[in-house]
Design a protein around this motif. Structure first.
Motif, PDB file in Angstrom:
ATOM      1  N   ASP A  86      30.354  44.784  40.099  1.00  0.00           N
ATOM      2  CA  ASP A  86      29.787  46.110  39.864  1.00  0.00           C
ATOM      3  C   ASP A  86      30.869  47.179  39.798  1.00  0.00           C
ATOM      4  N   CYS A  87      31.817  47.130  40.727  1.00  0.00           N
ATOM      5  CA  CYS A  87      32.883  48.129  40.742  1.00  0.00           C
ATOM      6  C   CYS A  87      34.048  47.630  41.586  1.00  0.00           C
ATOM      7  N   THR A  88      35.107  48.425  41.618  1.00  0.00           N
ATOM      8  CA  THR A  88      36.274  48.117  42.431  1.00  0.00           C
ATOM      9  C   THR A  88      36.327  49.101  43.593  1.00  0.00           C
ATOM     10  N   VAL A  89      36.579  48.573  44.779  1.00  0.00           N
ATOM     11  CA  VAL A  89      36.651  49.387  45.986  1.00  0.00           C
ATOM     12  C   VAL A  89      38.006  49.146  46.639  1.00  0.00           C
ATOM     13  N   CYS A  90      38.687  50.221  47.014  1.00  0.00           N
ATOM     14  CA  CYS A  90      39.952  50.092  47.728  1.00  0.00           C
ATOM     15  C   CYS A  90      39.671  49.774  49.190  1.00  0.00           C
ATOM     16  N   LEU A  91      40.451  48.888  49.756  1.00  0.00           N
ATOM     17  CA  LEU A  91      40.276  48.514  51.154  1.00  0.00           C
ATOM     18  C   LEU A  91      40.344  49.746  52.059  1.00  0.00           C
ATOM     19  N   GLU A  92      41.195  50.699  51.681  1.00  0.00           N
ATOM     20  CA  GLU A  92      41.348  51.928  52.473  1.00  0.00           C
ATOM     21  C   GLU A  92      40.058  52.750  52.509  1.00  0.00           C
ATOM     22  N   GLU A 123      44.611  36.464  51.197  1.00  0.00           N
ATOM     23  CA  GLU A 123      44.787  36.941  49.824  1.00  0.00           C
ATOM     24  C   GLU A 123      46.114  37.671  49.668  1.00  0.00           C
ATOM     25  N   THR A 124      46.512  38.426  50.681  1.00  0.00           N
ATOM     26  CA  THR A 124      47.795  39.140  50.642  1.00  0.00           C
ATOM     27  C   THR A 124      48.943  38.143  50.550  1.00  0.00           C
ATOM     28  N   GLN A 125      48.893  37.090  51.359  1.00  0.00           N
ATOM     29  CA  GLN A 125      49.955  36.072  51.319  1.00  0.00           C
ATOM     30  C   GLN A 125      49.998  35.390  49.957  1.00  0.00           C
ATOM     31  N   ARG A 126      48.831  35.064  49.408  1.00  0.00           N
ATOM     32  CA  ARG A 126      48.777  34.414  48.093  1.00  0.00           C
ATOM     33  C   ARG A 126      49.380  35.312  47.018  1.00  0.00           C
ATOM     34  N   GLU A 134      56.991  35.621  40.335  1.00  0.00           N
ATOM     35  CA  GLU A 134      56.830  36.436  39.131  1.00  0.00           C
ATOM     36  C   GLU A 134      55.624  36.018  38.294  1.00  0.00           C
ATOM     37  N   GLN A 135      54.559  35.621  38.968  1.00  0.00           N
ATOM     38  CA  GLN A 135      53.296  35.304  38.301  1.00  0.00           C
ATOM     39  C   GLN A 135      52.315  36.401  38.661  1.00  0.00           C
ATOM     40  N   LYS A 136      52.676  37.620  38.390  1.00  0.00           N
ATOM     41  CA  LYS A 136      51.870  38.761  38.812  1.00  0.00           C
ATOM     42  C   LYS A 136      50.473  38.688  38.225  1.00  0.00           C
ATOM     43  N   THR A 137      49.499  38.821  39.116  1.00  0.00           N
ATOM     44  CA  THR A 137      48.104  38.803  38.694  1.00  0.00           C
ATOM     45  C   THR A 137      47.399  39.995  39.305  1.00  0.00           C
ATOM     46  N   ASP A 138      46.274  40.364  38.709  1.00  0.00           N
ATOM     47  CA  ASP A 138      45.447  41.387  39.325  1.00  0.00           C
ATOM     48  C   ASP A 138      44.881  40.778  40.584  1.00  0.00           C
ATOM     49  N   GLY A 139      45.003  41.502  41.681  1.00  0.00           N
ATOM     50  CA  GLY A 139      44.568  40.944  42.945  1.00  0.00           C
ATOM     51  C   GLY A 139      43.291  41.561  43.435  1.00  0.00           C
ATOM     52  N   GLY A 140      42.743  40.942  44.421  1.00  0.00           N
ATOM     53  CA  GLY A 140      41.536  41.436  45.033  1.00  0.00           C
ATOM     54  C   GLY A 140      40.623  40.293  45.406  1.00  0.00           C
ATOM     55  N   VAL A 141      39.612  40.646  46.159  1.00  0.00           N
ATOM     56  CA  VAL A 141      38.630  39.666  46.595  1.00  0.00           C
ATOM     57  C   VAL A 141      37.266  40.148  46.125  1.00  0.00           C
ATOM     58  N   CYS A 153      34.823  44.248  43.750  1.00  0.00           N
ATOM     59  CA  CYS A 153      36.161  43.692  43.888  1.00  0.00           C
ATOM     60  C   CYS A 153      36.919  44.614  44.839  1.00  0.00           C
ATOM     61  N   VAL A 154      37.339  44.069  45.977  1.00  0.00           N
ATOM     62  CA  VAL A 154      38.072  44.850  46.967  1.00  0.00           C
ATOM     63  C   VAL A 154      39.558  44.642  46.713  1.00  0.00           C
ATOM     64  N   THR A 155      40.287  45.741  46.543  1.00  0.00           N
ATOM     65  CA  THR A 155      41.727  45.677  46.283  1.00  0.00           C
ATOM     66  C   THR A 155      42.484  46.433  47.372  1.00  0.00           C
ATOM     67  N   TRP A 156      43.783  46.161  47.482  1.00  0.00           N
ATOM     68  CA  TRP A 156      44.635  46.849  48.448  1.00  0.00           C
ATOM     69  C   TRP A 156      46.091  46.641  48.078  1.00  0.00           C
ATOM     70  N   SER A 157      46.936  47.440  48.686  1.00  0.00           N
ATOM     71  CA  SER A 157      48.376  47.338  48.461  1.00  0.00           C
ATOM     72  C   SER A 157      48.902  46.112  49.193  1.00  0.00           C
ATOM     73  N   LEU A 158      49.839  45.414  48.598  1.00  0.00           N
ATOM     74  CA  LEU A 158      50.429  44.248  49.253  1.00  0.00           C
ATOM     75  C   LEU A 158      51.237  44.643  50.474  1.00  0.00           C
ATOM     76  N   HIS A 159      51.656  45.896  50.543  1.00  0.00           N
ATOM     77  CA  HIS A 159      52.528  46.337  51.632  1.00  0.00           C
ATOM     78  C   HIS A 159      51.756  47.199  52.617  1.00  0.00           C
TER      79      HIS A 159
END
Length: 163
Positions: A86-92, A123-126, A134-141, A153-159
């Motif tokens: 439905d949409c993307t939500v930031c973990l923050e 997911e962060t470790q993956r 260098e297999q950058k992919t769009d991330g999220g759960v 789709c929940v996304t967040w910064s890797l750092h």
């Protein structure tokens, strides 16, 4: 092989086909692409590959137990791939529930979405590993609502900093 190709498509069949129908499709392909039939022809190499694919598919789909297992894996993969987001939500933007150790977010139906700290860490470790390779992919759960059929789709910064 079963993870890479649809075994039913290899045989030109469908999941609803009986074992007899699958056997018939396999026999047709075996006759068409058997290495003994194609020996010396320009199509021999691709024919052998098609024969081996059909043979591998038949071995899995001809046995009731391996076919059931393959069908379950196939269905799980379809559900994983086809789930409507439905949409993307930031973990923050989600609320941290200290008691349950999960991030939560309200759905428009009144239900809610939740992601555990463990899921976020895995997911962060993956994603970090993919970044290093260098297999950058769009991330999220992708998380499903606990009440309706919506998912986000929940996304967040890797750092990010952990709780």
């Amino acid at each position: 092989m079963s993870a890479e190709k649809d075994l039913y498509a290899v045989l030109g069949a469908s999941p609803s086909d009986s074992v007899q129908q699958l056997r018939h499709r396999y026999q047709q392909l075996a006759l068409q692409f058997h290495p003994d039939r194609l020996r010396g022809s320009s199509e021999a190499e691709s024919g052998v590959k098609k024969f081996l694919e059909a043979d591998a598919a038949w071995r899995i789909l001809s046995d009731q137990n391996t076919r059931r297992e393959y069908d379950l894996q196939r269905r799980a993969q379809e559900l994983k791939q086809d789930w409507p987001v439905d949409c993307t939500v930031c973990l923050e933007d989600m609320t941290w529930d200290e008691e349950e150790c999960v991030y939560t977010y309200g759905c428009r139906c009144g239900g809610g979405f939740s992601v555990s700290e463990e899921e976020v860490e895995e997911e962060t470790q993956r994603r970090q590993q993919e970044e290093e390779e260098e297999q950058k992919t769009d991330g999220g759960v992708v998380v499903c609502c606990d009440t309706c059929s919506l998912s986000v789709c929940v996304t967040w910064s890797l750092h990010r900093k952990t709780q």
